[in-house]
Design a protein around this motif. Structure first.
Motif, PDB file in Angstrom:
ATOM      1  N   LEU A   7       5.888  14.689  73.071  1.00 38.88           N
ATOM      2  CA  LEU A   7       5.691  15.264  74.399  1.00 38.88           C
ATOM      3  C   LEU A   7       6.489  16.344  74.845  1.00 38.88           C
ATOM      4  CD1 LEU A   7       3.571  12.141  76.251  1.00 38.88           C
ATOM      5  CD2 LEU A   7       2.754  14.098  75.060  1.00 38.88           C
ATOM      6  N   LEU A   8       7.651  15.900  74.961  1.00 39.20           N
ATOM      7  CA  LEU A   8       8.720  16.959  75.423  1.00 39.20           C
ATOM      8  C   LEU A   8       8.937  18.183  74.517  1.00 39.20           C
ATOM      9  CD1 LEU A   8      11.274  17.482  77.129  1.00 39.20           C
ATOM     10  CD2 LEU A   8      12.571  16.111  75.751  1.00 39.20           C
ATOM     11  N   ALA A   9       8.734  17.892  73.148  1.00 36.83           N
ATOM     12  CA  ALA A   9       8.742  19.091  72.171  1.00 36.83           C
ATOM     13  C   ALA A   9       7.584  19.806  72.509  1.00 36.83           C
ATOM     14  CB  ALA A   9       8.888  18.645  70.790  1.00 36.83           C
ATOM     15  N   ALA A  10       6.270  19.298  72.754  1.00 38.13           N
ATOM     16  CA  ALA A  10       5.001  20.067  72.981  1.00 38.13           C
ATOM     17  C   ALA A  10       5.177  20.860  74.405  1.00 38.13           C
ATOM     18  CB  ALA A  10       3.917  18.935  73.061  1.00 38.13           C
ATOM     19  N   LEU A  27      14.686  19.932  66.379  1.00 40.34           N
ATOM     20  CA  LEU A  27      15.574  19.296  66.799  1.00 40.34           C
ATOM     21  C   LEU A  27      15.387  18.099  67.617  1.00 40.34           C
ATOM     22  CD1 LEU A  27      16.821  22.691  68.654  1.00 40.34           C
ATOM     23  CD2 LEU A  27      17.712  21.488  66.352  1.00 40.34           C
ATOM     24  N   LEU A  28      14.422  17.944  68.143  1.00 35.51           N
ATOM     25  CA  LEU A  28      14.107  16.660  68.907  1.00 35.51           C
ATOM     26  C   LEU A  28      13.734  15.530  68.212  1.00 35.51           C
ATOM     27  CD1 LEU A  28      12.911  17.978  72.365  1.00 35.51           C
ATOM     28  CD2 LEU A  28      15.077  17.340  71.845  1.00 35.51           C
ATOM     29  N   MET A  29      12.953  15.469  67.381  1.00 35.23           N
ATOM     30  CA  MET A  29      12.164  14.282  66.581  1.00 35.23           C
ATOM     31  C   MET A  29      13.466  13.830  65.898  1.00 35.23           C
ATOM     32  SD  MET A  29       9.446  13.633  67.068  1.00 35.23           S
ATOM     33  CE  MET A  29       7.643  14.094  67.417  1.00 35.23           C
ATOM     34  N   PRO A  30      14.282  14.360  65.001  1.00 33.26           N
ATOM     35  CA  PRO A  30      15.350  13.534  64.341  1.00 33.26           C
ATOM     36  C   PRO A  30      16.360  12.864  65.345  1.00 33.26           C
ATOM     37  CG  PRO A  30      15.195  15.860  63.355  1.00 33.26           C
ATOM     38  CD  PRO A  30      14.399  15.669  64.563  1.00 33.26           C
TER      39      PRO A  30
END
Length: 132
Positions: A7-10, A27-30
């Motif tokens: 959600l933050l990446a979206a 960047l955020l998922m890993p």
């Protein structure tokens, strides 16, 4: 955690065309996966504190090996029973659902109110060997 990171990446993705649109996901998922793995790590080991003084360490708790009685490996349906209807409310439990077997460790110290420990471990046979 991964849903929050998604959600933050979206939110960061919204309104940014091109390279900037997929960069938050890369960047955020890993980073979220690494954080989950780091938070889920719990050390279960038998350590020697001094000459002849060994103790079982499971996360923040520790128990002298001299105060350990019977040790059993519990798997499958017996694990569900041991962590459910048969669980003593005063038992020490360090359970991680993604780790298969648990080890049930009887505490023989008369001054300790904890009757036994239930600890998840990926290598129960090695823990049994270290406790002997």
């Amino acid at each position: 955690m991964l849903l929050m990171v998604g959600l933050l990446a979206a939110e960061l993705h919204m309104g940014h065309p091109g390279v900037r649109s997929w960069l938050p996901y890369v960047l955020l998922m890993p980073l979220g996966v690494v954080l989950l793995v780091w938070l889920g790590r719990v050390r279960v080991a038998v350590d020697a504190d001094g000459p002849g003084a060994r103790e079982l360490r499971a996360g923040p708790a520790h128990l002298p090996v001299s105060q350990i009685g019977r040790v059993d490996v519990v798997t499958g349906e017996a694990k569900r029973e041991a962590l459910g209807p048969q669980l003593d409310p005063e038992a020490f439990v360090l359970h991680r659902p993604w780790v298969g077997p648990v080890v049930r460790i009887e505490v023989i110290d008369p001054d300790d109110p904890t009757p036994y420990w239930v600890v998840s471990t990926r290598r129960p046979e090695e823990l049994l060997a270290a406790l002997r």
